[in-house]
Design a protein around this motif. Structure first.
Motif, PDB file in Angstrom:
ATOM      1  N   PHE A  26       0.804  -1.218   0.000  1.00 32.49           N
ATOM      2  CA  PHE A  26       0.000   0.000   0.000  1.00 32.49           C
ATOM      3  C   PHE A  26       0.842   1.276   0.000  1.00 32.49           C
ATOM      4  O   PHE A  26       0.324   2.356  -0.227  1.00 32.49           O
ATOM      5  CB  PHE A  26      -0.934   0.017   1.215  1.00 32.49           C
ATOM      6  N   TYR A  27       2.135   1.133   0.268  1.00 24.49           N
ATOM      7  CA  TYR A  27       3.001   2.301   0.428  1.00 24.49           C
ATOM      8  C   TYR A  27       4.022   2.433  -0.690  1.00 24.49           C
ATOM      9  O   TYR A  27       4.532   1.450  -1.202  1.00 24.49           O
ATOM     10  CB  TYR A  27       3.754   2.229   1.764  1.00 24.49           C
ATOM     11  N   ASN A  28       4.327   3.683  -1.020  1.00 23.96           N
ATOM     12  CA  ASN A  28       5.449   4.031  -1.868  1.00 23.96           C
ATOM     13  C   ASN A  28       6.646   4.234  -0.933  1.00 23.96           C
ATOM     14  O   ASN A  28       6.491   4.722   0.179  1.00 23.96           O
ATOM     15  CB  ASN A  28       5.147   5.334  -2.611  1.00 23.96           C
ATOM     16  N   PHE A  29       7.814   3.850  -1.383  1.00 26.14           N
ATOM     17  CA  PHE A  29       9.021   4.081  -0.587  1.00 26.14           C
ATOM     18  C   PHE A  29       9.969   4.950  -1.383  1.00 26.14           C
ATOM     19  O   PHE A  29      10.251   4.619  -2.540  1.00 26.14           O
ATOM     20  CB  PHE A  29       9.675   2.743  -0.220  1.00 26.14           C
ATOM     21  N   PRO A  30      10.400   6.074  -0.818  1.00 28.31           N
ATOM     22  CA  PRO A  30      10.166   6.544   0.543  1.00 28.31           C
ATOM     23  C   PRO A  30       8.789   7.194   0.692  1.00 28.31           C
ATOM     24  O   PRO A  30       8.166   7.601  -0.281  1.00 28.31           O
ATOM     25  CB  PRO A  30      11.269   7.572   0.753  1.00 28.31           C
ATOM     26  N   CYS A  31       8.362   7.281   1.959  1.00 26.64           N
ATOM     27  CA  CYS A  31       7.116   7.963   2.289  1.00 26.64           C
ATOM     28  C   CYS A  31       7.270   8.578   3.671  1.00 26.64           C
ATOM     29  O   CYS A  31       8.274   8.354   4.358  1.00 26.64           O
ATOM     30  CB  CYS A  31       5.935   6.997   2.234  1.00 26.64           C
ATOM     31  N   LEU A  32       6.265   9.347   4.076  1.00 27.21           N
ATOM     32  CA  LEU A  32       6.256   9.975   5.393  1.00 27.21           C
ATOM     33  C   LEU A  32       4.974   9.620   6.121  1.00 27.21           C
ATOM     34  O   LEU A  32       3.897   9.557   5.507  1.00 27.21           O
ATOM     35  CB  LEU A  32       6.336  11.504   5.274  1.00 27.21           C
ATOM     36  N   HIS A  40       7.687  10.570  10.668  1.00 32.51           N
ATOM     37  CA  HIS A  40       8.577   9.426  10.483  1.00 32.51           C
ATOM     38  C   HIS A  40       8.871   9.271   8.998  1.00 32.51           C
ATOM     39  O   HIS A  40       7.938   9.161   8.194  1.00 32.51           O
ATOM     40  CB  HIS A  40       7.921   8.137  11.008  1.00 32.51           C
ATOM     41  N   ALA A  41      10.146   9.265   8.651  1.00 30.99           N
ATOM     42  CA  ALA A  41      10.560   8.997   7.276  1.00 30.99           C
ATOM     43  C   ALA A  41      10.684   7.491   7.124  1.00 30.99           C
ATOM     44  O   ALA A  41      11.445   6.844   7.850  1.00 30.99           O
ATOM     45  CB  ALA A  41      11.889   9.683   6.979  1.00 30.99           C
ATOM     46  N   ILE A  42       9.919   6.933   6.207  1.00 33.32           N
ATOM     47  CA  ILE A  42       9.898   5.488   5.961  1.00 33.32           C
ATOM     48  C   ILE A  42      10.564   5.263   4.610  1.00 33.32           C
ATOM     49  O   ILE A  42       9.978   5.540   3.567  1.00 33.32           O
ATOM     50  CB  ILE A  42       8.451   4.936   5.968  1.00 33.32           C
TER      51      ILE A  42
END
Length: 130
Positions: A26-32, A40-42
């Motif tokens: 569900f997430y793009n990397f990097p994301c916040l 949080h920087a992911i």
């Protein structure tokens, strides 16, 4: 293309798996992610797993058995992107509310798939049971 209501229903259902990699797709990397503790920087799936570890533990301890989402607001001002406000409810096996919360999301469309690039927690409302 999947609509955002369906995307967030799949997203909240993934929480019921309690698996480290349940939310990766569900997430793009990097994301916040901006929550009550700050921003949080992911940068990778490993960062996301570490970020979600205590949250999944909390959900397990609370006997999570029900998770619902409702798309409250959606704005698609830019091609290939969208903003959304989503309300989530989490309940236990006795159908009692554990907590509910609202999030604002920024999403990008990548290869016809939505990906979260930013998530901001608005408010958490805990049940009196917890």
């Amino acid at each position: 293309m999947e609509d955002l209501g369906s995307f967030f229903r799949r997203y909240v259902d993934a929480h019921l798996k309690f698996e480290a990699d349940a939310l990766d797709a569900f997430y793009n990397f990097p994301c916040l992610i901006n929550d009550l503790m700050g921003v949080h920087a992911i940068g990778s799936v490993e960062d996301l797993h570490k970020y979600n570890e205590s949250f999944f533990d909390e959900l397990k301890n609370a006997d999570l058995a029900m998770a619902k989402s409702m798309l409250v607001e959606q704005h698609s001002a830019l091609p290939g992107g969208s903003r959304a406000i989503v309300s989530f409810r989490f309940g236990n096996s006795e159908n009692n509310l554990i907590f509910d919360c609202d999030y604002a999301f920024a999403l990008l469309k990548q290869d016809e798939t939505w990906k979260i690039v930013f998530a901001q927690l608005d408010e958490i409302r805990y049940s009196d049971l917890y």
